[in-house]
Every structure is written in structure tokens, then in C-alpha cells.
Design an enzyme around this catalytic site. Structure first.
Site, PDB file in Angstrom:
ATOM      1  N   ALA A  69       0.578  -1.225   0.007  1.00  0.00           N
ATOM      2  CA  ALA A  69       0.008  -0.038   0.029  1.00  0.00           C
ATOM      3  C   ALA A  69       0.916   1.139  -0.064  1.00  0.00           C
ATOM      4  O   ALA A  69       2.252   1.299   0.468  1.00  0.00           O
ATOM      5  CB  ALA A  69      -1.023   0.199   1.108  1.00  0.00           C
ATOM      6  N   GLY A 112       0.781  -5.157   0.686  1.00  0.00           N
ATOM      7  CA  GLY A 112      -0.317  -5.257  -0.201  1.00  0.00           C
ATOM      8  C   GLY A 112       0.081  -5.841  -1.267  1.00  0.00           C
ATOM      9  O   GLY A 112      -0.651  -6.661  -2.067  1.00  0.00           O
ATOM     10  N   GLU A 115       0.217  -9.577  -0.630  1.00  0.00           N
ATOM     11  CA  GLU A 115      -1.258  -9.947  -0.487  1.00  0.00           C
ATOM     12  C   GLU A 115      -1.782 -10.160  -2.071  1.00  0.00           C
ATOM     13  O   GLU A 115      -2.706 -11.047  -2.354  1.00  0.00           O
ATOM     14  CB  GLU A 115      -2.081  -9.222   0.378  1.00  0.00           C
ATOM     15  CG  GLU A 115      -1.449  -8.992   1.786  1.00  0.00           C
ATOM     16  CD  GLU A 115      -2.253  -8.103   2.489  1.00  0.00           C
ATOM     17  OE1 GLU A 115      -1.995  -6.823   2.105  1.00  0.00           O
ATOM     18  OE2 GLU A 115      -2.685  -8.089   3.736  1.00  0.00           O
ATOM     19  N   GLU A 135       4.470  -4.860   7.158  1.00  0.00           N
ATOM     20  CA  GLU A 135       3.730  -3.972   7.917  1.00  0.00           C
ATOM     21  C   GLU A 135       4.045  -3.820   9.484  1.00  0.00           C
ATOM     22  O   GLU A 135       3.776  -2.706   9.856  1.00  0.00           O
ATOM     23  CB  GLU A 135       2.137  -4.382   7.896  1.00  0.00           C
ATOM     24  CG  GLU A 135       1.647  -4.270   6.414  1.00  0.00           C
ATOM     25  CD  GLU A 135       1.655  -5.457   5.631  1.00  0.00           C
ATOM     26  OE1 GLU A 135       2.707  -6.089   5.679  1.00  0.00           O
ATOM     27  OE2 GLU A 135       1.088  -5.577   4.833  1.00  0.00           O
TER      28      GLU A 135
HETATM   29  N1  DAK Z   1       4.589   3.591  -0.675  1.00  0.00           N
HETATM   30  C1  DAK Z   1       4.909   4.724  -0.911  1.00  0.00           C
HETATM   31  N2  DAK Z   1       6.011   4.863  -1.886  1.00  0.00           N
HETATM   32  C2  DAK Z   1       6.842   3.994  -1.796  1.00  0.00           C
HETATM   33  C3  DAK Z   1       6.474   2.512  -1.192  1.00  0.00           C
HETATM   34  C4  DAK Z   1       5.606   2.204  -0.667  1.00  0.00           C
HETATM   35  N3  DAK Z   1       4.978   1.089  -0.296  1.00  0.00           N
HETATM   36  N4  DAK Z   1       7.711   1.899  -1.654  1.00  0.00           N
HETATM   37  C5  DAK Z   1       8.603   2.407  -2.236  1.00  0.00           C
HETATM   38  N5  DAK Z   1       8.215   3.655  -2.427  1.00  0.00           N
HETATM   39  C6  DAK Z   1       8.828   4.776  -3.107  1.00  0.00           C
HETATM   40  C7  DAK Z   1      10.104   5.594  -2.214  1.00  0.00           C
HETATM   41  O1  DAK Z   1       9.368   6.211  -1.392  1.00  0.00           O
HETATM   42  C8  DAK Z   1      10.519   5.998  -3.405  1.00  0.00           C
HETATM   43  O2  DAK Z   1      10.177   7.227  -3.692  1.00  0.00           O
HETATM   44  P1  DAK Z   1      11.001   8.675  -3.876  1.00  0.00           P
HETATM   45  O3  DAK Z   1      11.969   8.665  -2.805  1.00  0.00           O
HETATM   46  O4  DAK Z   1      11.767   8.468  -4.999  1.00  0.00           O
HETATM   47  O5  DAK Z   1      10.079   9.625  -4.110  1.00  0.00           O
HETATM   48  C9  DAK Z   1      10.718   4.922  -4.586  1.00  0.00           C
HETATM   49  O6  DAK Z   1       9.583   4.371  -4.298  1.00  0.00           O
HETATM   50  C10 DAK Z   1      11.788   4.250  -4.551  1.00  0.00           C
HETATM   51  O7  DAK Z   1      12.277   3.502  -3.403  1.00  0.00           O
HETATM   52  P2  DAK Z   1      13.126   3.137  -2.597  1.00  0.00           P
HETATM   53  O8  DAK Z   1      14.358   4.387  -2.997  1.00  0.00           O
HETATM   54  O9  DAK Z   1      12.975   2.982  -1.280  1.00  0.00           O
HETATM   55  O10 DAK Z   1      13.529   2.003  -3.672  1.00  0.00           O
HETATM   56  P3  DAK Z   1      14.707   0.901  -3.028  1.00  0.00           P
HETATM   57  O11 DAK Z   1      14.712  -0.059  -4.206  1.00  0.00           O
HETATM   58  O12 DAK Z   1      16.020   1.243  -2.377  1.00  0.00           O
HETATM   59  O13 DAK Z   1      13.737   0.029  -1.910  1.00  0.00           O
HETATM   60  C11 DAK Z   1      11.914  -1.256  -1.236  1.00  0.00           C
HETATM   61  C12 DAK Z   1      12.767  -0.614  -2.405  1.00  0.00           C
HETATM   62  C13 DAK Z   1      10.474  -1.711  -1.752  1.00  0.00           C
HETATM   63  C14 DAK Z   1      12.563  -2.346  -0.545  1.00  0.00           C
HETATM   64  C15 DAK Z   1      11.586  -0.135  -0.393  1.00  0.00           C
HETATM   65  O14 DAK Z   1      11.027   1.239  -0.884  1.00  0.00           O
HETATM   66  C16 DAK Z   1      10.742  -0.366   0.863  1.00  0.00           C
HETATM   67  O15 DAK Z   1      10.721  -1.050   1.768  1.00  0.00           O
HETATM   68  N6  DAK Z   1       9.255   0.075   0.531  1.00  0.00           N
HETATM   69  C17 DAK Z   1       8.247  -0.072   1.441  1.00  0.00           C
HETATM   70  C18 DAK Z   1       7.580  -1.520   1.501  1.00  0.00           C
HETATM   71  C19 DAK Z   1       6.918  -1.659   2.564  1.00  0.00           C
HETATM   72  O16 DAK Z   1       6.660  -1.383   3.813  1.00  0.00           O
HETATM   73  N7  DAK Z   1       5.654  -2.107   2.230  1.00  0.00           N
HETATM   74  C20 DAK Z   1       4.441  -2.503   3.119  1.00  0.00           C
HETATM   75  C21 DAK Z   1       3.671  -0.978   2.934  1.00  0.00           C
HETATM   76  S1  DAK Z   1       2.342  -1.378   4.135  1.00  0.00           S
HETATM   77  C22 DAK Z   1      -5.328  -2.691   4.803  1.00  0.00           C
HETATM   78  C23 DAK Z   1      -4.955  -3.408   3.736  1.00  0.00           C
HETATM   79  C24 DAK Z   1      -3.975  -3.419   3.212  1.00  0.00           C
HETATM   80  C25 DAK Z   1      -2.600  -2.885   4.028  1.00  0.00           C
HETATM   81  C26 DAK Z   1      -3.074  -2.028   4.887  1.00  0.00           C
HETATM   82  C27 DAK Z   1      -4.359  -1.946   5.446  1.00  0.00           C
HETATM   83  N8  DAK Z   1      -6.695  -2.376   5.270  1.00  0.00           N
HETATM   84  C28 DAK Z   1      -7.798  -2.719   4.375  1.00  0.00           C
HETATM   85  C29 DAK Z   1      -6.848  -1.728   6.536  1.00  0.00           C
HETATM   86  C30 DAK Z   1      -1.439  -2.718   3.458  1.00  0.00           C
HETATM   87  C31 DAK Z   1      -0.308  -2.163   3.833  1.00  0.00           C
HETATM   88  C32 DAK Z   1       0.848  -2.307   3.343  1.00  0.00           C
HETATM   89  O17 DAK Z   1       1.216  -2.732   2.467  1.00  0.00           O
END
Ligand code: DAK
Length: 261
Positions: A69, A112, A115, A135
Site C-alpha cells: 500500500a 499489499g 497479498e 507492515e
Molecule cells: N509506498 C509509497 N512509496 C513507496 C513505497 C510504498 N509502499 N515503496 C517504495 N516507495 C517509493 C519510495 O518512497 C521512493 O520514492 P522517492 O523517494 O523516489 O520519491 C521510491 O518508491 C523508490 O523506493 P526506494 O528508494 O526505497 O527503492 P529501493 O529499491 O531502495 O527499496 C523497497 C525498495 C521496496 C525495499 C523499499 O522502497 C521499501 O521498503 N518500501 C516499503 C515497503 C513496505 O513497507 N511495504 C508495506 C506497505 S504497508 C489494509 C489493507 C492493506 C494494507 C493495510 C491496510 N486495510 C484494508 C486496512 C497494506 C499495507 C501495506 O502494504
């Protein structure tokens, strides 16, 4: 695509009866923004009803299938606001899609994004694929089936490690854990997924559809009930034109020609 709006999900038709959906937010590692999820929902609703489409491949790009997400869109959001987004409707469109769905995963499938891959019926992964539910690191937890699907796919004790630490699994680990269908070199991920989709698309569509539905519905039902579901669907397929055609073609040693009826 509407007006000058850049599509967040691209639709291609790479083979007869096969649809390919490409997530198109390269700059954000295909983070699933609310707008992207709505586009994805609309595609699945349309393709589920599209008689020309018999199998769907969904992919991202070489860096990410989807990094979850959109964290930037969630950072300041309240429970009421996230409830009002009614994301469940978007996921339901994918879960209830009648056509088989193949995830073609390169790079990150996190949160997500993992998922989403787990919602699909098959998962083809490249060597670069990384699966995880990070998460917990953000102070939240999976909200679109992650805790339940991961446990069913790889068992409690492996799932708990990923869920409680946010650790990622690489493609080989995901394969040996039973999360994914197969691992191939990265450059072959999409073409391999398309060729499996094309193979499915050559099968009689009603049989494909019943098999998918019985597998999904049966897995959460008591075994006797599930086996009855299976038996009833199997009886029903004996009434289709395609069953007659398939068996006649076998006996006549020729290629069958399916009508989908
Ligand atoms: N959201 C927003 N931006 C993201 C992102 C994300 N999940 N993942 C990456 N980006 C963006 C980064 O901010 C960066 O943007 P700029 O700085 O260039 O503006 C760009 O993509 C490139 O990212 P990185 O520079 O970090 O790239 P790397 O290759 O170094 O790293 C990475 C890639 C995927 C390992 C890293 O970006 C990362 O850790 N991203 C976050 C992964 C994460 O934590 N995902 C889980 C998100 S929480 C729900 C239903 C579903 C959900 C929740 C509630 N309900 C129905 C209640 C789901 C929740 C989630 O998925």
C-alpha cells in the site's frame, strides 16, 4: 484511460484469450495507491465478465511487482478515513474473478503487494523476487488477507517469522515453502506466465472455471462438503458441449475445438 490521465494499470492482450495487466507506478515501486486499486478493481470486474478473456496475468516491472500500500497516502490517515476508502470492494473484485489469475513477480512483492500475489491462482517468480509482509515495521499489520493467506500457504511457523519481523523471503525460499508455483530467470517471468495463461486459455473454459471455483471454495469448507461440491461440479460438466467435443476428439484422434458451452 480517461483524458490525459496516465493509466496506473495497463491492459495488454499478449496472446489469444489472455489479458496482461501491468502495474504502472514505476517511480513508486508500484505502491498500491487508492487510485491504482480502483483501476485494478475495474479491470478485474471487466475481465471477469469478458468472454474473450480466459486467463489473466498480472505483473509489475523488473524492480517491483508491488511494494505494498502507498505509505505516503497512509501516513496521516485515520481509521474512519481508511474504512471510507472501502478497499475491501477492490480486493473482492480480484478474489471473485472467475478467470484464473497468474502473478508474474520480479523484485519486491511486499505488504499489499504480497497479498495481491497471494490472491492470484498461480505465482511465477523471477530470481530477483522478494516476498514479505513488512507492515509490522510500520506499526500496522496486513489488512488484505496477509495473515491468513500466508499461514495457509506456508504454515504457521514460517509465516510468523515473516509477519512478526518483516523479514523477506527470496524466490528459492518462497518456492520451497510452497508459496509460489515456480522460479525462472527474471527475463522469462512475464513470457513464462503468459505461456501458462495461453495453455489454460486453450482448455474448455467451463471446466477451468469450475475447477478454480471448487478449489477456492473447497479449501475453506469441511472436507466432506468440499468433496460434495467437487462431485456436483463434475456431474454438471458432463452436460457441456465442450465435454462431448473433448471426448469425441480424443476418440477420433483429432484436436478439439471448444466453444465454451
Ligand atoms: N509506498 C509509497 N512509496 C513507496 C513505497 C510504498 N509502499 N515503496 C517504495 N516507495 C517509493 C519510495 O518512497 C521512493 O520514492 P522517492 O523517494 O523516489 O520519491 C521510491 O518508491 C523508490 O523506493 P526506494 O528508494 O526505497 O527503492 P529501493 O529499491 O531502495 O527499496 C523497497 C525498495 C521496496 C525495499 C523499499 O522502497 C521499501 O521498503 N518500501 C516499503 C515497503 C513496505 O513497507 N511495504 C508495506 C506497505 S504497508 C489494509 C489493507 C492493506 C494494507 C493495510 C491496510 N486495510 C484494508 C486496512 C497494506 C499495507 C501495506 O502494504
Amino acid at each position: 484511460m480517461k483524458g490525459s490521465h496516465m493509466a496506473l494499470v495497463l491492459l495488454e492482450r499478449p496472446a489469444p484469450h489472455v489479458a496482461l495487466l501491468r502495474l504502472n507506478r514505476t517511480e513508486a515501486r508500484n505502491a498500491l495507491s487508492p487510485e491504482l486499486r480502483v483501476e485494478l478493481r475495474d479491470h478485474f470486474l471487466t475481465l471477469s465478465d469478458d468472454r474473450d478473456c480466459r486467463a489473466i496475468v498480472i505483473t509489475g516491472n523488473e524492480k517491483a511487482f508491488a511494494a505494498g500500500a502507498d505509505i505516503k497516502a497512509m501516513a496521516d490517515i485515520s481509521p474512519a478515513e481508511i474504512m471510507a476508502q472501502d478497499d475491501e470492494t477492490n480486493w473482492a473484485a480480484i478474489r471473485h474473478c472467475r478467470k484464473p489469475i497468474i502473478a508474474a513477480v520480479q523484485g519486491y512483492a511486499l505488504g499489499g503487494g504480497c497479498e495481491l500475489a497471494m490472491c492470484c491462482d498461480l505465482i511465477v517468480a523471477g530470481e530477483s523476487a522478494r516476498f514479505g509482509q513488512p507492515e509490522v515495521k510500520l506499526g500496522i499489520m496486513p489488512g488484505a488477507g496477509g495473515t491468513q493467506r500466508l499461514v495457509r500457504a506456508i504454515g504457521k511457523h514460517r509465516a510468523m517469522r515473516l509477519l512478526l519481523t518483516g523479514a523477506m523471503m527470496d524466490a528459492d525460499e518462497a518456492f520451497s515453502a510452497g508459496l509460489i508455483t515456480k522460479v525462472v530467470p527474471d527475463e522469462q517471468v512475464v513470457s513464462d506466465a503468459i505461456s501458462i495463461a495461453a495453455e489454460i486459455a486453450e482448455m474448455p473454459p467451463l471446466a477451468v472455471s469450475e475447477i478454480k471455483q471448487v478449489v477456492l471454495a473447497g479449501v475453506d469448507a469441511p472436507l466432506d462438503t468440499a468433496i460434495m461440491l467437487e462431485r456436483r461440479a463434475a456431474y454438471m460438466l458432463f452436460g457441456t458441449e465442450d465435454k462431448k467435443e473433448a471426448m469425441t476428439a480424443f476418440i477420433e484422434k483429432r484436436t478439439p475445438n471448444f466453444s465454451g458451452r
